[in-house]
Scaffold this active site. Structure first.
Site, PDB file in Angstrom:
ATOM      1  N   GLU A 242       0.892  -1.172   0.000  1.00  0.00           N
ATOM      2  CA  GLU A 242       0.000   0.000   0.000  1.00  0.00           C
ATOM      3  C   GLU A 242       0.923   1.212   0.000  1.00  0.00           C
ATOM      4  O   GLU A 242       1.524   1.560   1.015  1.00  0.00           O
ATOM      5  CB  GLU A 242      -0.909  -0.057   1.225  1.00  0.00           C
ATOM      6  CG  GLU A 242      -2.086   0.875   1.142  1.00  0.00           C
ATOM      7  CD  GLU A 242      -1.936   2.066   2.056  1.00  0.00           C
ATOM      8  OE1 GLU A 242      -1.588   3.152   1.537  1.00  0.00           O
ATOM      9  OE2 GLU A 242      -2.160   1.919   3.269  1.00  0.00           O
TER      10      GLU A 242
HETATM   11  C1  SIN Z   1      -2.598   5.562   4.961  1.00  0.00           C
HETATM   12  O1  SIN Z   1      -2.341   6.746   5.008  1.00  0.00           O
HETATM   13  O2  SIN Z   1      -1.780   4.761   4.500  1.00  0.00           O
HETATM   14  C2  SIN Z   1      -3.875   4.986   5.502  1.00  0.00           C
HETATM   15  C3  SIN Z   1      -4.971   5.937   5.583  1.00  0.00           C
HETATM   16  C4  SIN Z   1      -6.270   5.309   6.034  1.00  0.00           C
HETATM   17  O3  SIN Z   1      -6.338   4.144   6.411  1.00  0.00           O
HETATM   18  O4  SIN Z   1      -7.266   6.018   5.974  1.00  0.00           O
END
Ligand code: SIN
Length: 512
Positions: free
Chosen positions: A282
């Site tokens: 991610e």
């Molecule tokens: C992230 O910034 O990687 C996650 C953000 C979220 O879970 O809303």
């Protein structure tokens, strides 16, 4: 300590700051504050220590929160072996059992939510209410995956051979290496750990060196929740690149889940190729936020503030480029600035009424400054904010709105990961879609429109993994979280979240 700070735009605020050590000693449950590592159900010492600092009080009195033990590859080797041994029995536990321990952990997080939120404020800097929101969000992944654990799907598939039946079963992949960032010190762990444990995997977790305290508190709660030894191992380290490589190359680690930058994701992917590891990545985004001419402008202003300035702009799903149709541009910009001016209070996260905190460190501040200076040197106008706030602390910056931004500016091309909102004018759907998709990454996107045909067309055309339509807040455990293009792959949370932690085994059974 009581400071009185005079800010630009003529508001004066009395500002009470407690040294980090005083906040730690005020925890209702002092056992949550840990500085050792957690391996195979025991708290162990590392080979050295590193400082964890409060970004709001960086370089000021009371800024140091703790000296935390740092762990090297030898300790990680012990942890991987413990996780591998634990996997031998944990993989065969029932989904119902795993559901119960996950639910215990969910409840324990909520019982301790005020203390956990204080730890998040100290190490990350976000305001207390946001930190409380993060604890609830983080805990919700344990609740969600406790509900998934007893329902991991298997299939029977018709064979083309009359005497055969084909069974497809999902099995836990094995030991999972979990590498997490500092922007959500609790939630980025729970989203991965909840999914891993729900299917019977065991874990070795390396939290960001900026924010190890929430991770260690979670390790403590996992022990109370009844997780067997070796299922959760948490080892802070200040040698992130060495540990990342070790985890990616370790043959006993079968999967790596990483949240962080695209650059680091690419390095980890290369390192993982030696063992052909399963990966979830991610990574960074460059989220477009589009306001069409048929949008509810007030709603779009609220959504843009929520999306752009959540955690002072430091989330992967923050709006990074705000495209506004030329016919409503002046109205949008005036309302956007007016709303910020009447609602924003920047400061130390434990002070009552604060809405936005600091950026995490000087590197983040440099990027914020670089984006503002590059944009203004090329003709962008500062509509709101624009300056550092050294009177509050080295890492504080005003929430900033830039007008007349164009696509040749750095801020249009790179993720700022900070509190700067660039407004870009557009005149047609084709033009804005082309600009929005003109980037190598695609994590989140947002748009506001009241036209159903346009909603479907734009939702299908935008090259992102997640989208908010007429909303700037998309995150919750039920959302399949992940990106396309160089924002990575794999989906976390939702009913798809377990897939990345399992492998499918096909069983052909002759029944004649
Ligand atoms: C992230 O910034 O990687 C996650 C953000 C979220 O879970 O809303």
């Amino acid at each position: 300590m009581l400071r009185t700070i005079t800010l630009k735009r003529s508001f004066v605020r009395s500002y009470s700051i407690e040294p980090s050590s005083k906040v730690i000693s005020s925890l209702k449950n002092p056992d949550l504050f840990k500085t050792k590592g957690y391996v195979n159900g025991a708290w162990i010492s590392g080979s050295s220590q590193f400082e964890v600092n409060n970004p709001a009080l960086y370089n000021s009195e009371g800024g140091k929160i703790a000296e935390v033990d740092s762990f090297d590859v030898e300790h990680y080797e012990t942890a991987v072996n413990a996780a591998s041994d634990a996997f031998k029995s944990f993989k065969s536990t029932t989904g119902r059992y795993r559901s119960e321990i996950l639910l215990n952990l969910y409840r324990l997080m909520l019982e301790n939510k005020e203390d956990l939120a204080k730890l998040i404020v100290l190490e990350n800097g976000k305001p207390y209410n946001d930190a409380l929101g993060e604890v609830t969000y983080a805990a919700s992944f344990f609740q969600w995956f406790s509900e998934e654990a007893p329902r991991v799907p298997s299939d029977i598939i018709q064979s083309s051979n009359q005497g055969n039946r084909i069974l497809s079963i999902r099995q836990p992949i094995g030991v999972c290496g979990i590498l997490t960032p500092w922007n959500f010190p609790a939630a980025m762990i729970t989203r991965k750990l909840g999914a891993a444990v729900s299917v019977g995997c065991t874990t070795v977790i390396k939290p960001a060196s900026e924010t190890p305290l929430s991770a260690l508190a979670l390790a403590h709660l996992s022990e109370l929740a009844g997780f067997p030894k070796g299922v959760v191992n948490v080892l802070p380290s200040h040698n992130s690149s060495i540990i990342g490589k070790f985890m990616c190359e370790h043959p006993k680690i079968k999967k790596i889940s990483f949240t962080g930058s695209t650059n680091v994701g690419k390095i980890l992917m290369t390192q993982s190729s030696s063992t052909l590891k399963k990966l979830s990545m991610e990574l960074g985004g460059n989220a477009p936020f589009i306001v069409f001419d048929d949008a509810d402008v007030d709603k779009a202003v609220d959504g843009a503030i929520t999306s752009k300035f959540r955690s002072s702009g430091q989330t992967c799903v923050c709006a990074n480029r705000i495209f506004v149709h030329e016919s409503i541009y002046d109205e949008f910009q005036a309302k956007f600035v007016a709303k910020l001016a009447s609602t924003v209070k920047i400061g130390y996260g434990l002070t009552e009424g604060i809405t936005h905190g600091p950026v995490i460190h000087s590197k983040s501040m440099q990027k914020v400054r670089q984006h503002i200076e590059d944009a203004t040197s090329k003709g962008a106008k500062i509509l709101f904010g624009g300056s550092k706030l050294p009177d509050i602390g080295e890492n504080f910056h005003e929430l900033t709105v830039l007008g007349d931004v164009t696509t040749d500016m750095l801020i249009s091309k790179e993720e700022t990961f900070g509190p700067v909102a660039p407004l870009i004018k557009f005149s047609s759907d084709e033009e804005v879609l082309q600009m929005a998709n003109d980037t190598d990454v695609g994590l989140a996107g947002y748009f506001y429109s009241s036209n159903v045909a346009r909603i479907f067309r734009v939702a299908e055309e935008l090259e992102v993994g997640m989208m908010g339509v007429n909303t700037g807040a998309i995150s919750e455990a039920a959302l399949p979280f992940g990106g396309v293009k160089e924002s990575g792959f794999g989906r976390e949370g939702s009913k798809y979240g377990v897939e990345d932690y399992t492998v499918i085994k096909g069983i052909v059974m002759n029944v004649q």
